[in-house]
Write a protein that holds these residues in place. Structure first.
Motif, PDB file in Angstrom:
ATOM      1  N   VAL A 147       0.839  -1.192   0.000  1.00 16.14           N
ATOM      2  CA  VAL A 147       0.000   0.000   0.000  1.00 16.14           C
ATOM      3  C   VAL A 147       0.877   1.245   0.000  1.00 16.14           C
ATOM      4  N   ALA A 148       0.461   2.234  -0.756  1.00 18.34           N
ATOM      5  CA  ALA A 148       1.159   3.513  -0.771  1.00 18.34           C
ATOM      6  C   ALA A 148       0.660   4.371   0.389  1.00 18.34           C
ATOM      7  N   ASN A 149       1.419   5.416   0.689  1.00 19.80           N
ATOM      8  CA  ASN A 149       1.038   6.344   1.753  1.00 19.80           C
ATOM      9  C   ASN A 149       0.760   5.623   3.070  1.00 19.80           C
ATOM     10  N   PRO A 150       1.803   5.071   3.705  1.00 17.41           N
ATOM     11  CA  PRO A 150       1.582   4.295   4.935  1.00 17.41           C
ATOM     12  C   PRO A 150       0.917   5.092   6.048  1.00 17.41           C
ATOM     13  N   MET A 151       1.033   6.436   6.026  1.00  7.43           N
ATOM     14  CA  MET A 151       0.366   7.245   7.046  1.00  7.43           C
ATOM     15  C   MET A 151      -1.124   7.395   6.749  1.00  7.43           C
ATOM     16  N   GLY A 152      -1.523   7.044   5.540  1.00  8.08           N
ATOM     17  CA  GLY A 152      -2.909   7.116   5.148  1.00  8.08           C
ATOM     18  C   GLY A 152      -3.166   8.212   4.117  1.00  8.08           C
ATOM     19  N   PRO A 153      -4.120   7.977   3.194  1.00  5.88           N
ATOM     20  CA  PRO A 153      -4.869   6.730   3.076  1.00  5.88           C
ATOM     21  C   PRO A 153      -3.999   5.606   2.510  1.00  5.88           C
ATOM     22  N   ARG A 154      -4.125   4.423   3.086  1.00  3.26           N
ATOM     23  CA  ARG A 154      -3.295   3.279   2.690  1.00  3.26           C
ATOM     24  C   ARG A 154      -3.925   2.611   1.457  1.00  3.26           C
ATOM     25  N   LYS A 155      -3.543   3.101   0.300  1.00  2.86           N
ATOM     26  CA  LYS A 155      -4.149   2.639  -0.942  1.00  2.86           C
ATOM     27  C   LYS A 155      -3.271   1.586  -1.605  1.00  2.86           C
TER      28      LYS A 155
END
Length: 503
Positions: A114-122
């Protein structure tokens, strides 16, 4: 001077990742079989049997040994005399190999990154990017160690900055029991000692690329401090009695690997990373003559192991189960489940919580009342499969949602892998619910018990969507009963004493 082309490099990475998705290394199979032969705890022995049977089935069917097909790590060592014929960086070429391997139509692998581990985890949908470590060395070849590391074992990675005169062994013996069984023992422990914090972690990870050879070391005897440390940790960790899947038993680790390097006089960095029962790695070399050719193992390399249903097995119809029925189930008892279950993991639980907090209803088709939830994120099906490999994920990640699920949705029980924490156990006890354990590392075997599958909610979450499975004789163990007794607490405690008595 060797010329390494883009096509050869990408093709080699792709084929290596497909290869390790369904072929365990022979050294690992041999070590697991030895553990099976000597194991005396019937629950642990059954778990190892399922892992070995699953391994052979995966090799035969060329389907993943585990539903968690991992995040890719590649150690790329480039000879100083190598010339590249490519318009891409090494990172870009590795990522392209990953993308092709994970989207292979004949054997699609689960996209878990998932990208963007801080969120949103897409979810990136193709398991890129990979984690790539590049180094230069003498020569005119490119050597690559490629691995696919599952989240269950990766999440148990540990690091400590000890004082120079502290005991590494004491830290390991204190830490391993706290890791629980989410890393799916028996497996290997990779240890990195020295350097700096980040160097120790990289050394620990790279040590897991080495073959299982502890028994050769035992035969010849330790000659170096590192070899002596390997043997001491190997012996003492196995005496902890944690055993296969944390059920208690004679084998917790198959091998101990140690990499080390000089460090600061004031420091003693120590990293420890476990490798699980889905050990996946391979080594290849490119010399400019074409893509790597990986030798296909013989099915004769796998032992003939069978798993028999014992006389004490309880068959359960999940479509007719009641709260009164589950009160009869005993810790450690084997059940064969048939009927409908719903699935759900981290992302699904978070969405359910958000809906309940807003006072909104759950999606159509999602009714947990009197039902069981299976913590799983399956691989996509191919051909005539109902579902791809679908083994359990680590249950402790759902602990914080357990009371909510039991008290607000009417959920009767849960199915996952490894132990539950005290918060979840208290919720289970208070609600007279149960927790059942399926064997981690036996995903292809488990999938054969699933006769129907459909997505019922949160389809946008991909493998984390809520599915409805219809299962037939799915094997599980009662891990926490309605009174809150956990086999992951009682089993290792009993076997630690037994091992001491044997010694």
């Amino acid at each position: 001077m060797a010329v390494i082309t883009k096509a050869d490099f990408i093709d080699s990475v792709e084929s290596a990742l497909q290869f390790i998705s369904y072929y365990h290394p022979k050294d690992f199979v041999d070590a697991m079989h030895e553990a099976y032969q000597k194991e005396q705890n019937s629950g642990a022995k059954d778990a190892i049997a399922q892992i070995l049977i699953n391994s052979r089935m995966s090799a035969e069917g060329r389907r993943p040994v585990c539903q968690d097909t991992g995040i890719v790590t590649a150690f790329v060592k480039i000879g100083m005399n190598v010339q590249w014929d490519t318009d891409q960086t090494v990172q870009e070429m590795v990522d392209e190999g990953v993308r092709r391997a994970y989207q292979n139509a004949d054997n699609p692998l689960r996209a878990s990154v998932v990208a963007n581990p801080m969120g949103p985890r897409k979810n990136t949908r193709d398991n890129t990017p990979a984690v790539v470590h590049i180094s230069m060395e003498p020569g005119d070849t490119v050597t690559v160690d490629v691995a696919a590391k599952g989240g269950g074992s990766e999440n148990k990675s540990k690091f400590v900055m000890l004082n120079p005169n502290d005991s590494i062994v004491d830290w390991v013996l204190e830490t391993v029991p706290k890791m629980g069984a989410g890393w799916c023992p028996p497996g290997m422990l990779g240890i990195g000692i020295g350097g700096t914090a980040e160097k120790a972690m990289v050394m620990a990870k790279e040590s897991l690329m080495e073959p299982v050879d502890i028994h050769e070391l035992l035969e010849k005897g330790a000659e170096t401090p590192a070899e002596k440390l390997r043997l001491e940790i190997f012996e003492k960790v196995n005496k902890l009695g944690i055993g296969a899947q944390g059920l208690g038993g004679l084998t917790t680790v198959l091998d101990i690997k140690i990499n080390h390097c000089p460090t600061h006089a004031a420091s003693l960095p120590v990293a420890m990373i476990p490798n699980c029962a889905a050990t996946r790695h391979v080594h290849f070399t490119l010399d400019g003559s074409g893509p790597a050719e990986l030798e296909q193992p013989s099915l004769d390399d796998w032992p003939e192991v069978t798993w028999e249903v014992g006389d004490n097995v309880r068959r359960v119809n999940l479509d007719e189960i009641t709260a009164t029925d589950v009160q009869e189930w005993k810790p450690g008892e084997t059940l064969l489940l048939s009927g409908k279950i719903l699935t759900g993991r981290d992302a699904a639980h978070k969405r359910i919580q958000e809906l309940l907090d807003k006072g909104e209803p759950l999606p159509d088709g999602v009714d947990f009342n009197g039902k069981f939830i299976y913590y799983v994120g399956p691989v996509d099906a191919v051909g005539d499969e109902v579902v791809g490999p679908a083994g359990p994920t680590t249950s402790t990640r759902m602990d914080k949602f357990t009371r909510m699920m039991l008290e607000k949705t009417g959920l009767l029980g849960m199915i996952g892998k490894a132990e539950r924490g005290d918060v979840a156990i208290e919720a289970i006890k208070d609600n007279k619910a149960v927790y059942l354990m399926a064997v981690g590392g036996a995903a292809y075997l488990v999938s054969k018990a699933i006769k129907q599958s459909r997505v019922v909610a949160f389809e946008d979450l991909g493998m984390e969507a809520i599915y409805e499975f219809e299962v037939k004789d799915m094997p599980v163990t009662v891990a926490v009963d309605v009174a809150g007794e956990s086999v992951h607490k009682t089993g290792p405690a009993i076997w630690k004493v037994k091992i001491e008595e044997m010694a």
